[in-house]
Design a protein around this motif. Structure first.
Motif, PDB file in Angstrom:
ATOM      1  N   PRO A  92      59.785  19.340  74.991  1.00  0.00           N
ATOM      2  CA  PRO A  92      61.005  19.654  75.745  1.00  0.00           C
ATOM      3  C   PRO A  92      60.736  20.203  77.138  1.00  0.00           C
ATOM      4  N   TRP A  93      59.516  20.673  77.417  1.00  0.00           N
ATOM      5  CA  TRP A  93      59.230  21.197  78.753  1.00  0.00           C
ATOM      6  C   TRP A  93      58.711  20.114  79.686  1.00  0.00           C
ATOM      7  N   SER A  95      55.807  17.747  79.882  1.00  0.00           N
ATOM      8  CA  SER A  95      54.558  17.029  79.694  1.00  0.00           C
ATOM      9  C   SER A  95      53.538  17.909  78.982  1.00  0.00           C
ATOM     10  N   ILE A  96      52.701  17.253  78.217  1.00  0.00           N
ATOM     11  CA  ILE A  96      51.612  17.999  77.571  1.00  0.00           C
ATOM     12  C   ILE A  96      50.467  18.152  78.559  1.00  0.00           C
ATOM     13  N   VAL A  97      49.497  18.974  78.193  1.00  0.00           N
ATOM     14  CA  VAL A  97      48.392  19.247  79.120  1.00  0.00           C
ATOM     15  C   VAL A  97      47.271  18.222  79.009  1.00  0.00           C
ATOM     16  N   PHE A  98      47.458  17.207  78.148  1.00  0.00           N
ATOM     17  CA  PHE A  98      46.387  16.222  77.955  1.00  0.00           C
ATOM     18  C   PHE A  98      46.652  15.011  78.846  1.00  0.00           C
ATOM     19  N   HIS A  99      45.824  14.869  79.866  1.00  0.00           N
ATOM     20  CA  HIS A  99      45.982  13.749  80.786  1.00  0.00           C
ATOM     21  C   HIS A  99      45.416  12.483  80.151  1.00  0.00           C
ATOM     22  N   CYS A 105      44.532  18.931  81.596  1.00  0.00           N
ATOM     23  CA  CYS A 105      44.985  19.163  82.955  1.00  0.00           C
ATOM     24  C   CYS A 105      45.929  20.356  82.984  1.00  0.00           C
ATOM     25  N   ALA A 140      51.905  25.245  82.249  1.00  0.00           N
ATOM     26  CA  ALA A 140      51.601  26.167  81.169  1.00  0.00           C
ATOM     27  C   ALA A 140      50.748  27.308  81.715  1.00  0.00           C
ATOM     28  N   GLN A 150      45.958  28.588  72.439  1.00  0.00           N
ATOM     29  CA  GLN A 150      47.316  28.450  71.914  1.00  0.00           C
ATOM     30  C   GLN A 150      48.051  27.300  72.596  1.00  0.00           C
ATOM     31  N   PHE A 153      46.583  24.050  71.318  1.00  0.00           N
ATOM     32  CA  PHE A 153      47.059  23.889  69.942  1.00  0.00           C
ATOM     33  C   PHE A 153      48.526  23.462  69.934  1.00  0.00           C
ATOM     34  N   ARG A 154      49.326  24.100  70.766  1.00  0.00           N
ATOM     35  CA  ARG A 154      50.754  23.787  70.882  1.00  0.00           C
ATOM     36  C   ARG A 154      50.969  22.319  71.205  1.00  0.00           C
ATOM     37  N   GLN A 157      50.367  18.795  68.765  1.00  0.00           N
ATOM     38  CA  GLN A 157      51.372  18.221  67.883  1.00  0.00           C
ATOM     39  C   GLN A 157      52.154  17.099  68.557  1.00  0.00           C
ATOM     40  N   TYR A 158      52.025  16.970  69.872  1.00  0.00           N
ATOM     41  CA  TYR A 158      52.690  15.891  70.597  1.00  0.00           C
ATOM     42  C   TYR A 158      51.726  14.739  70.880  1.00  0.00           C
TER      43      TYR A 158
END
Lengths: 164, 93
Positions: A92-93, A95-99, A105, A140, A150, A153-154, A157-158
């Motif tokens: 919901p925020w 983008s994830i941090v995985f490029h 990233c 983040a 964290q 890990f968060r 799940q995406y």
């Protein structure tokens, strides 16, 4: 680079907290004091696959750790099949941090910055890695090892499967 | 069963930076308290020194659900006794 004994002093308290975080989330975690490396084994919720994460803390907290995906023996790094792939649903925020390149990233990863000869994905807008604590924007925020773990890990799940 | 109006709930918050294995209890009116405000209060209690504009939230223990900071605790289903982990709201890339 910050002397190793200063890094160890910073890291000692944070590793204690990170270890408690890891226990709460059933994440095997090790801290290599001599080489200043923190390692975690994470399980991707969608597939049950294991992903091996290393944080190289040389120079911490002057610069953030260098977070990388590794093989099970932590001998090989940064290959596409070692990194998680974004799943179909976005968080919901935004983008994830995985490029898609396999780089984590986020402002708390040294590899996202310019650092010596290394030019990370954010070398132009985030600047040098020593500026990591002053990065602004809707990214983040994680300023301790436990908080960094964290966020990773968060976002796991995406993800679904591996990059290759 | 939903929490009646004008009552409070007590939840137990963990922080990834905390060297204390025990969570801290926080009591809020779940109808009147936004997740983001609750998380910020908890973060300050744990000693987080966040930059202006930083948004924090909770991840629910066990389910992994990350709570929308814009909604109330009731709207996201937080009940009395819930165990929550502080986490950042924000992405990367």
């Amino acid at each position: 680079m910050l002397p190793a004994e200063i890094t160890r002093a910073f890291a000692e308290k944070e590793v204690q907290a990170a270890a408690l975080w890891a226990q709460r989330h059933d994440v095997p975690l090790t801290w290599d004091l001599a080489n200043l490396r923190i390692r975690a084994t994470l399980v991707q919720p969608s597939t049950g696959e294991h992903f091996y994460l290393q944080g190289d803390c040389e120079g911490y907290r002057e610069v953030p750790p260098a977070w990388q995906w590794a093989d099970k023996g932590f001998a090989t790094f940064d290959l596409p099949n070692l990194a998680p792939r974004a799943g179909l649903s976005q968080p919901p925020w935004g983008s994830i941090v995985f490029h898609a390149s396999g780089v984590i990233c986020a402002p708390f990863n040294r590899l996202a910055y310019k650092f010596g000869p290394h030019l990370g994905l954010h070398a132009n807008d985030w600047g040098d890695a020593v500026q990591w604590l002053s990065v602004t924007g809707e990214f983040a925020r994680a300023y301790t090892l436990g908080d960094m773990l964290q966020v990773i890990f968060r976002d796991l799940q995406y993800t679904n499967g591996r990059l290759a | 069963m939903t929490t009646p109006a004008n009552t409070t709930i007590t939840v137990y918050v963990f922080a990834p930076r905390s060297p204390d294995p025990e969570p801290r209890p926080f009591t809020w009116d779940p109808h009147q308290t936004a997740v983001g405000r609750a998380a910020l209060e908890a973060a300050h209690a744990f000693g987080y020194d966040l930059p202006a504009g930083a948004i924090v939230t909770f991840q629910v223990a066990g389910t992994g659900q990350v709570l929308d900071p814009r909604k109330s605790l009731t709207e996201v289903g937080v009940k009395d006794g819930a165990k929550l982990e502080l986490t950042s709201w924000g992405g990367g890339v």
